[in-house]
Design an enzyme around this catalytic site. Structure first.
Site, mmCIF file in Angstrom:
data_model
loop_
_atom_site.group_PDB
_atom_site.id
_atom_site.type_symbol
_atom_site.label_atom_id
_atom_site.label_comp_id
_atom_site.label_asym_id
_atom_site.label_seq_id
_atom_site.Cartn_x
_atom_site.Cartn_y
_atom_site.Cartn_z
ATOM 1 N N ASP A 303 -97.278 -26.668 -22.995
ATOM 2 C CA ASP A 303 -97.225 -25.795 -24.177
ATOM 3 C C ASP A 303 -96.947 -26.669 -25.376
ATOM 4 O O ASP A 303 -96.392 -27.759 -25.240
ATOM 5 C CB ASP A 303 -96.067 -24.802 -24.044
ATOM 6 C CG ASP A 303 -96.389 -23.712 -23.054
ATOM 7 O OD1 ASP A 303 -97.562 -23.572 -22.719
ATOM 8 O OD2 ASP A 303 -95.454 -23.020 -22.632
ATOM 9 N N ASP A 590 -93.560 -20.270 -19.923
ATOM 10 C CA ASP A 590 -92.260 -19.635 -20.123
ATOM 11 C C ASP A 590 -92.341 -18.120 -19.939
ATOM 12 O O ASP A 590 -91.605 -17.542 -19.181
ATOM 13 C CB ASP A 590 -91.655 -20.016 -21.485
ATOM 14 C CG ASP A 590 -92.636 -19.911 -22.639
ATOM 15 O OD1 ASP A 590 -93.704 -19.309 -22.460
ATOM 16 O OD2 ASP A 590 -92.317 -20.410 -23.725
ATOM 17 N N ASP A 594 -97.260 -16.192 -17.946
ATOM 18 C CA ASP A 594 -97.591 -17.566 -17.541
ATOM 19 C C ASP A 594 -97.390 -17.773 -16.039
ATOM 20 O O ASP A 594 -97.868 -18.749 -15.462
ATOM 21 C CB ASP A 594 -96.688 -18.583 -18.262
ATOM 22 C CG ASP A 594 -96.997 -18.668 -19.741
ATOM 23 O OD1 ASP A 594 -98.097 -18.264 -20.135
ATOM 24 O OD2 ASP A 594 -96.130 -19.155 -20.498
HETATM 25 P P1 ATP Z 1 -97.118 -22.398 -27.149
HETATM 26 O O1 ATP Z 1 -95.655 -22.154 -27.057
HETATM 27 O O2 ATP Z 1 -97.866 -21.890 -25.964
HETATM 28 O O3 ATP Z 1 -97.457 -23.736 -27.594
HETATM 29 P P2 ATP Z 1 -97.166 -20.731 -29.394
HETATM 30 O O4 ATP Z 1 -95.732 -20.518 -29.238
HETATM 31 O O5 ATP Z 1 -97.603 -21.341 -30.653
HETATM 32 O O6 ATP Z 1 -97.781 -21.516 -28.272
HETATM 33 P P3 ATP Z 1 -97.488 -17.940 -29.324
HETATM 34 O O7 ATP Z 1 -96.036 -17.817 -29.361
HETATM 35 O O8 ATP Z 1 -98.282 -17.155 -28.362
HETATM 36 O O9 ATP Z 1 -97.947 -19.392 -29.138
HETATM 37 O O10 ATP Z 1 -98.005 -17.664 -30.796
HETATM 38 C C1 ATP Z 1 -99.355 -17.485 -31.087
HETATM 39 C C2 ATP Z 1 -99.488 -16.993 -32.480
HETATM 40 O O11 ATP Z 1 -98.847 -15.741 -32.616
HETATM 41 C C3 ATP Z 1 -98.860 -17.891 -33.519
HETATM 42 O O12 ATP Z 1 -99.776 -18.833 -33.997
HETATM 43 C C4 ATP Z 1 -98.481 -16.920 -34.607
HETATM 44 O O13 ATP Z 1 -99.564 -16.677 -35.454
HETATM 45 C C5 ATP Z 1 -98.195 -15.637 -33.864
HETATM 46 N N1 ATP Z 1 -96.765 -15.463 -33.617
HETATM 47 C C6 ATP Z 1 -95.928 -16.300 -33.002
HETATM 48 N N2 ATP Z 1 -94.685 -15.795 -32.931
HETATM 49 C C7 ATP Z 1 -94.732 -14.593 -33.508
HETATM 50 C C8 ATP Z 1 -93.786 -13.553 -33.734
HETATM 51 N N3 ATP Z 1 -92.528 -13.675 -33.329
HETATM 52 N N4 ATP Z 1 -94.202 -12.456 -34.361
HETATM 53 C C9 ATP Z 1 -95.461 -12.313 -34.756
HETATM 54 N N5 ATP Z 1 -96.399 -13.241 -34.579
HETATM 55 C C10 ATP Z 1 -96.068 -14.374 -33.969
#
Ligand code: ATP
Length: 849
Positions: A303, A590, A594
């Protein structure tokens, strides 16, 4: 529970009092390991029984000294075995405790992560999808929960729960599928519903280790061969007219010394020792055999957020009213609607007592970063929050990439939405422009999307905000016809140490692959900085992935280094595609979604900090610090452990072969018996015990991460190990016999010749143990001082040997005679000559190559 307790939870003192009074929150009584049982199990071995019987016989035949010494040796061997096994059991037990579930609980107003066993009635815990409910609780937070109660009821359909009405209880061991919020513990341990049913499995899995099984079957073959040789040695002796009883003892002692009874057990010891070393490097292994596989890892899918990046987020840019505002150039201008959207549609927690906002906030870094962009202190934040009440929410999840809430502001109900820009923008019909709501035209949309392009190319993570204040009702259409507010760009810098770890992977022939829910550009910018990829062509998005067939994906996958905007569901396809190309895949995860990919991977890795219980249970390893570097460290340890097992095996088998050959050669050439039974046992004690264990903790060779990973189905004897064992074992035997024969030839007498054989056999093994530390380098090239345990073990064995030949009482017991200098020359020559020649050969080979 009063309002205050709900806000701040129990005090630590009260929680401790309750824990003492009502006991831990566990179902099973933990069975402690019984040291006595372990000790006696050391004697529960066919060969040891033969030896005990032989001792009793010799006792009856008047050989009391022999009998007593043999008994002492048996006991000392058992003590050594016991120490080894006890330590292994203990470290596995500690691991079990560490791997048991944890729980986020509110104590003294702060969120703490504690072992779920320490929960007490009255604790306020936090639950979210993927969590295993740690005790029987009632829900406190508003919003809808869905729980999988199949473990309790056998019913596989999720059950809806909410904080009001009858359905407000969630039970220990059930799994939250949907929802996020607080709950209060009402029963713990055996008093829970689960406790009543009992029998929940929660232990670390002690899976069968393939390597251990292979060695166990090899061990059986070796036992048969050894026994056959022992019988030959005994019978030829008897046939040549030697004393029957004497030869019987020789056969038995030889069997004891030569049979590598510990071969398979050694694997567990090496794995367990390695596992505790890995723990020190923040990798908690849940399944022992995974350690074997770790060393073969050829692809690490990781990730991005928090693993490759620091997870320390700061809002760097805000886009609204058609303009970009950057934090480094200006203080963000006030946009009240944006402030409300990002604050109300947010699951942060905060400690009102803390003055500074950074200390007060707790929660998901993306969400707390947004709060920090708008507030400087907790009090103002609290005041702001008190102006509205959340009456409904749809929590964020990585599949939807959005979150929504309905807030009651005075008499009005307003829906706020935040999420990945493409997802939010697609649901917007209007735009808020300088206080006015206008139609969201395609040119406005394109402008917003260009702003996203710009921000993501600067490695920013983008969150769009939207709202609506008419027609707000929980249901399918809640998130449609929204009013677009703007976008926040958040920086999450790459971890500094991750760059080195990526390089280390590449040198070790391992491919690091980033899998993220984030935007393609953000992922590429971070990936490039870390050295994971060079060009955009190595990036593929979830959308593109959906268009590829499995065949197309597997033909393309070897070129892809970044998967962006993927859903957790994509991860499973990615693992399968890599596996189809014969890779050994490590995959992190996590969230609950997943779990299937983590389970499918050869090495499933769950985040210790952000990971959910379901994913932890599917994983073979937990990263306690969620750090990519830790995965690489674990792979390195995996290689070290495997190498150490090879070192162990090489040493044990070549030494045992040397012992057997010594006896076999002399009997074939009709010579006197070179070693008496008690001397054979002495060899076994001095060489098989401590030095072999010390090899298990040998530090790695410097170039351990500089070669390609080994193939998973590679035999433990591959890469020339069996040849090394046979040649070296044979030479140990030949040299011992030569020392013995020369002793006899020079007229030193049988007892002295035997002492010379004894010394040659022991010392050549003690020299060989250093050779076993490296497969490529000679003794001269390795630093002998890097394994002090080995030095100490060898020193102990030498001291034991010297005592046996120089202390008069022991001379009697072991039938030895003190050696003089010239005899020592012969002994040392034959003990060292092979190692010396071999070292010269390796030295020239590595210098010429
Ligand atoms: P990884 O941890 O797998 O590297 P990530 O944490 O960036 O990826 P996600 O958490 O699925 O992936 O987030 C994907 C997208 O969702 C982000 O790019 C953002 O635009 C949006 N996002 C992330 N967190 C939030 C949240 N708490 N509320 C709303 N939108 C969110």
């Amino acid at each position: 529970m009063n309002e205050r307790e709900l806000e701040s939870g129990l005090t630590q003192v009260e929680a401790e009092r309750r824990l003492k009074k009502y006991g831990p929150n566990t179902i099973e009584k933990k069975k402690g390991i019984s040291p006595v049982k372990i000790f006696f199990s050391q004697f529960n071995d066919f060969i040891t029984w033969i030896l005990i019987v032989a001792t009793v016989i010799s006792g009856f035949m008047g050989e009391k000294a022999d009998a007593i010494t043999i008994l002492i040796i048996i006991i000392m061997n058992a003590i050594l075995g016991f120490a080894q096994e006890f330590k292994t059991e203990r470290s596995l037990e500690t691991l079990k405790e560490l791997a048991s579930p944890t729980s986020r609980v509110l104590r003294n107003g702060k969120i703490k992560i504690i072992n779920a066993q320490e929960l007490v009635v009255g604790d306020v815990v936090f639950l979210e999808s993927g969590d295993k409910v740690p005790a029987d609780c009632i829900l406190l937070s508003k919003g809808n929960f869905m729980v999988d109660e199949s473990l309790l009821t056998g019913e596989s359909e999720g059950v809806g729960k909410s904080n009001f009405g009858k359905n407000n209880s969630v039970y220990m061991g059930t799994i939250v599928i949907k929802g996020k919020g607080k709950a209060k513990v009402v029963q713990t341990g055996m008093k829970t519903e689960m406790g009543k049913i009992a029998g929940m499995l929660q232990n670390i899995e002690k899976d069968r280790s393939p390597l251990k099984e292979k060695l166990a079957s090899l061990g059986k073959v070796l036992v048969v061969i050894c026994i056959a040789i022992c019988i030959i040695v005994t019978l030829t002796g008897v046939w040549r007219g030697q004393d029957k009883y004497e030869m019987f003892l020789v056969g038995v002692s030889l069997a004891v010394a030569a049979i590598p009874e510990g071969l398979a057990a050694i694997v567990t010891v090496a794995l367990a020792l390695g596992v505790s070393r890995m723990l020190k490097r923040n990798a908690l292994v849940r399944k022992l055999p995974a350690v074997e596989t770790l060393g073969c890892t050829s692809v690490i899918c990781s990730d991005k957020t928090g693993t490759l990046t620091e997870n320390k987020m700061t809002v760097k840019a805000l886009y609204f009213n058609g303009k970009m505002h950057k934090a480094d150039r200006e203080v963000f201008p006030e946009n009240m609607t944006m402030k409300k959207a990002f604050t109300y549609c947010n699951d942060f927690n905060f400690d009102i007592k803390k003055v500074h906002i950074s200390e007060a906030l707790m929660g998901d870094p993306t969400e707390t970063a947004l709060i920090k962009a708008f507030f400087k202190d907790g009090k103002t934040l609290k005041k702001f929050m008190d102006k509205a009440e959340r009456i409904y929410d749809i929590p964020f999840d990585s599949d939807r990439k959005m979150m929504s809430v309905i807030m009651k502001e005075g008499s009005k109900k307003v829906c706020y939405v935040k999420g990945a820009p493409e997802r939010v923008i697609n649901r917007c019909k209007y735009i808020l422009d300088r206080g006015e709501v206008k139609l969201f035209t395609s040119s406005e949309k394109n402008k917003a999307l260009r702003a996203v392009e710009n921000m993501t190319s600067d490695a920013l993570r983008c969150i769009a905000g939207a709202y609506k204040d008419s027609g707000v009702a929980a249901g399918k259409s809640l998130e449609n016809n929204l009013i677009f507010i703007g976008i926040a760009g958040i920086i999450d810098p790459p971890r500094k140490e991750a760059k080195d770890a990526v390089l280390k992977c590449k040198l070790a022939g391992i491919r690091p692959v980033m899998i993220t829910g984030d935007h393609k550009n953000t992922a590429f910018a971070i990936g490039k900085e870390l050295g994971i990829c060079k060009t955009q062509s190595q990036v593929i998005t979830g959308e593109e992935l959906d268009k590829l067939s499995d065949r197309q994906l597997s033909s393309k996958i070897q070129q892809v280094s970044i998967f962006a905007r993927v859903n957790p569901g994509h991860k499973l396809r990615i693992v399968k595609a890599f596996k189809a190309k014969d890779n050994i895949v490590a995959m992190t995860g996590d969230g609950v979604n997943d779990a299937p990919a983590v389970k499918e991977a050869d090495i499933g890795i769950c985040m210790g900090i952000s990971g959910t219980d379901v994913t932890k249970e599917a994983s073979s390893m937990i990263l306690l610090d969620d750090n990519f570097t830790t995965i690489v460290a674990a792979v390195e340890e995996g290689r070290v452990i495997y190498d150490n097992i090879r070192k162990f095996i090489r040493y044990l088998l070549s030494c045992n072969l040397g012992e057997v050959l010594t006896m076999l050669l002399t009997s074939i050439f009709a010579l006197e018996t070179p070693l008496l039974p008690i001397q054979i046992l002495m060899v076994n004690l001095a060489t098989d015990g401590l030095p072999a264990i010390a090899l298990g903790v040998d530090p790695p060779e410097g170039d351990i991460m500089k070669g390609r990973p080994r193939a998973k189905n590679e035999s433990i004897f591959a890469r020339g190990l069996s040849e090394k064992i046979i040649v070296r074992g044979a030479l140990i035997g030949v040299c011992t016999v030569l020392a013995f024969v020369i002793g006899l030839y020079l007229g030193f007498g049988l007892e002295t010749a035997r002492t010379m054989a004894l010394c040659t056999l022991i010392i050549s093994q003690l020299i060989h143990v250093f050779e076993c530390r490296s497969e490529k380098h000679s003794i001269f090239q390795i630093n002998v001082f890097t394994n002090i345990y080995l030095l100490a073990a060898v020193a102990t064995s030498i001291a034991m040997l010297l005592c046996t030949i120089y202390i008069p009482f022991l001379q009697m017991v072991f039938h030895t005679s003190p050696l003089i200098i010239s005899q020592w020359f012969i002994v040392l020559f034959f003990s060292g000559i092979i190692a010396f020649m071999n070292s010269l050969y390796l030295y020239f080979k590595s210098n010429i190559a």
